[in-house]
Design a protein around this motif. Structure first.
Motif, PDB file in Angstrom:
ATOM      1  N   ASP A   1     -27.935  -2.975   2.730  1.00  0.00           N
ATOM      2  CA  ASP A   1     -28.223  -1.545   2.856  1.00  0.00           C
ATOM      3  C   ASP A   1     -29.688  -1.310   3.204  1.00  0.00           C
ATOM      4  OD1 ASP A   1     -25.600  -1.114   2.178  1.00  0.00           O
ATOM      5  OD2 ASP A   1     -26.019  -0.647   0.078  1.00  0.00           O
ATOM      6  N   TRP A   2     -30.570  -2.111   2.613  1.00  0.00           N
ATOM      7  CA  TRP A   2     -32.004  -1.948   2.852  1.00  0.00           C
ATOM      8  C   TRP A   2     -32.365  -2.294   4.299  1.00  0.00           C
ATOM      9  CZ3 TRP A   2     -35.088   0.926   0.294  1.00  0.00           C
ATOM     10  CH2 TRP A   2     -36.477   0.771   0.347  1.00  0.00           C
ATOM     11  N   ARG A   3     -31.764  -3.341   4.834  1.00  0.00           N
ATOM     12  CA  ARG A   3     -32.009  -3.715   6.230  1.00  0.00           C
ATOM     13  C   ARG A   3     -31.461  -2.654   7.188  1.00  0.00           C
ATOM     14  NH1 ARG A   3     -33.577  -8.813   7.618  1.00  0.00           N
ATOM     15  NH2 ARG A   3     -33.801 -10.326   5.916  1.00  0.00           N
ATOM     16  N   GLU A   4     -30.305  -2.111   6.838  1.00  0.00           N
ATOM     17  CA  GLU A   4     -29.749  -1.055   7.686  1.00  0.00           C
ATOM     18  C   GLU A   4     -30.676   0.154   7.722  1.00  0.00           C
ATOM     19  OE1 GLU A   4     -25.702   1.725   7.992  1.00  0.00           O
ATOM     20  OE2 GLU A   4     -25.874   0.134   6.483  1.00  0.00           O
ATOM     21  N   LEU A   5     -31.291   0.464   6.591  1.00  0.00           N
ATOM     22  CA  LEU A   5     -32.238   1.579   6.551  1.00  0.00           C
ATOM     23  C   LEU A   5     -33.453   1.290   7.426  1.00  0.00           C
ATOM     24  CD1 LEU A   5     -33.034   4.303   5.269  1.00  0.00           C
ATOM     25  CD2 LEU A   5     -34.067   3.027   3.396  1.00  0.00           C
ATOM     26  N   PHE A   6     -33.955   0.033   7.370  1.00  0.00           N
ATOM     27  CA  PHE A   6     -35.108  -0.326   8.186  1.00  0.00           C
ATOM     28  C   PHE A   6     -34.760  -0.313   9.664  1.00  0.00           C
ATOM     29  CE2 PHE A   6     -37.445  -1.436   4.481  1.00  0.00           C
ATOM     30  CZ  PHE A   6     -38.772  -1.552   4.866  1.00  0.00           C
ATOM     31  N   GLU A   7     -33.561  -0.731  10.019  1.00  0.00           N
ATOM     32  CA  GLU A   7     -33.183  -0.813  11.432  1.00  0.00           C
ATOM     33  C   GLU A   7     -33.143   0.561  12.084  1.00  0.00           C
ATOM     34  OE1 GLU A   7     -29.518  -2.882  11.486  1.00  0.00           O
ATOM     35  OE2 GLU A   7     -30.413  -4.848  11.082  1.00  0.00           O
ATOM     36  N   ARG A   8     -32.912   1.573  11.276  1.00  0.00           N
ATOM     37  CA  ARG A   8     -32.856   2.925  11.842  1.00  0.00           C
ATOM     38  C   ARG A   8     -34.225   3.423  12.284  1.00  0.00           C
ATOM     39  NH1 ARG A   8     -28.883   6.204   7.622  1.00  0.00           N
ATOM     40  NH2 ARG A   8     -27.004   4.931   7.955  1.00  0.00           N
ATOM     41  N   TYR A   9     -35.264   2.984  11.555  1.00  0.00           N
ATOM     42  CA  TYR A   9     -36.588   3.543  11.797  1.00  0.00           C
ATOM     43  C   TYR A   9     -37.607   2.508  12.261  1.00  0.00           C
ATOM     44  CZ  TYR A   9     -34.379   7.167   8.982  1.00  0.00           C
ATOM     45  OH  TYR A   9     -33.508   8.104   8.499  1.00  0.00           O
TER      46      TYR A   9
END
Length: 356
Positions: A59-67
């Motif tokens: 989940d944390w990587r997915e959040l970073f990939e967005r921004y």
């Protein structure tokens, strides 16, 4: 066989996920609260913690990939630039140098020329890789009567000012001496303790850290003394038997008849021992051609709690990583051998005459 959830592991997962997620989203200054996962050997503490951490990392990587997608992707042939979760094991003979080496090995970073340089590389690696959770397994290998172990604990406490959540995993933590100078706050249900005053700490920040807070959560074995506990245990056995692919094994192979009580007696409700016994039984059932799991077949399988082959799998018995339980199969009482017949008065015939 895949690891199945239990009511005990769900409680650990919920608290751990809540703690690391809240800390990761926290932007205010101050030391982050940590977490201690306590339990006996072979109860799935490491597996449960790692699966929870891996789920958070996704989940944390997915959040970073967005921004910040340019920060997430690693270059070919190199390590990831971002490592939200870091994991290491406490050395059996713990020293500050040994712990630094274990952490730096995870990142693939250089050790440094001396202890001061190693500590600096550890701190820089945690910051450079944007690590939010540092998991240290087998923490109860620290023996507080040794000065090196006290210094190692001070080093661990010193890492808490890096905006990283510490997750410490160990066996019988309350009685290990790690919380010897602490106390349990019944209001907050947290352990509060100050750093050890004995020993010389190599960490310059340890002396300024006067108080640390950890939530202590237990991962217990199954309880077979209540209806709720028995029902949860049987449900777990149903989940295991659904993974069995033996030709002659069907529904109820592990969850019906005398099998639940037999398996509980052999494993004491410890998840790791139960999985090992079943897996070894599956292999034996296939090799023998029986294609089924029975108590007679499982009686032939010992549960060896000694160290596994390979240095990376060694368990420290002194740290409680090997449970002191009787896992031997039930001895079968055989018939007593018949007492031999007395032959003193038997007639053996007239002896042959001896020539003079």
């Amino acid at each position: 066989m895949r690891l199945l959830e239990t009511p005990m592991s769900v409680a650990v997962t919920d608290l751990m996920r809540s703690r690391i997620q809240n800390n990761a989203m926290r932007f205010s200054s101050g030391t982050l609260d940590g977490l201690m996962i306590n339990g006996g050997g072979y109860q799935g503490k490491t597996e449960t913690a790692c699966l929870t951490a891996a789920d958070f990392e996704d989940d944390w990587r997915e959040l970073f990939e967005r921004y910040q997608s340019h920060y997430v992707d690693a270059m070919p042939g190199t390590r990831d630039l971002i490592a939200p979760i870091a994991y290491c094991q406490t050395p059996v003979k713990a020293t500050p140098i040994g712990l630094c080496e274990a952490i730096l090995d995870f990142y693939g970073a250089p050790y440094g020329k001396n202890l001061r340089g190693m500590i600096r590389n550890v701190r820089e690696s945690i910051k450079a890789h944007a690590t939010t959770v540092l998991m240290i397994d087998d923490i109860t290998r620290l023996k507080m009567h040794r000065e090196d172990d006290q210094d190692t604990l001070d080093l661990i406490r010193g890492l808490m000012d890096l905006d990283v959540t510490l997750v410490l995993i160990g066996v019988n933590i309350p009685r290990s001496g790690l919380l010897r100078e602490g106390w349990h706050d019944p209001r907050t249900k947290q352990w509060v303790y100050a750093p050890l005053k004995k020993g010389k700490s190599y960490n310059p920040d340890a002396s300024t850290q006067t108080e640390r807070r950890f939530d202590l959560v237990n991962l217990d074995p199954f309880d077979y003394s209540s209806d709720v506990g028995i029902a949860a245990y049987v449900d777990h056995l149903v989940g295991i038997e659904n993974q069995i692919r033996l030709f002659n094994a069907g529904p109820g192979t592990l969850s019906e008849g005398e099998m639940p009580e037999y398996l509980y007696r052999r494993t004491h409700g410890i998840v790791g021992l139960l999985r090992r016994l079943v897996e070894d039984g599956l292999v034996k059932a296939m090799e023998s051609g029986l294609e089924d799991l029975t108590t007679d077949l499982l009686d032939e399988i010992p549960i060896n709690l000694g160290n596994m082959p390979g240095k990376e799998n060694q368990r420290d018995a002194e740290a409680g990583e090997i449970p002191h339980i009787d896992t031997a199969p039930r001895s079968k009482v055989g018939k007593k051998p018949k007492k031999g017949r007395n032959t003193v008065y038997d007639d053996r015939g007239t002896p042959e005459a001896v020539e003079a």
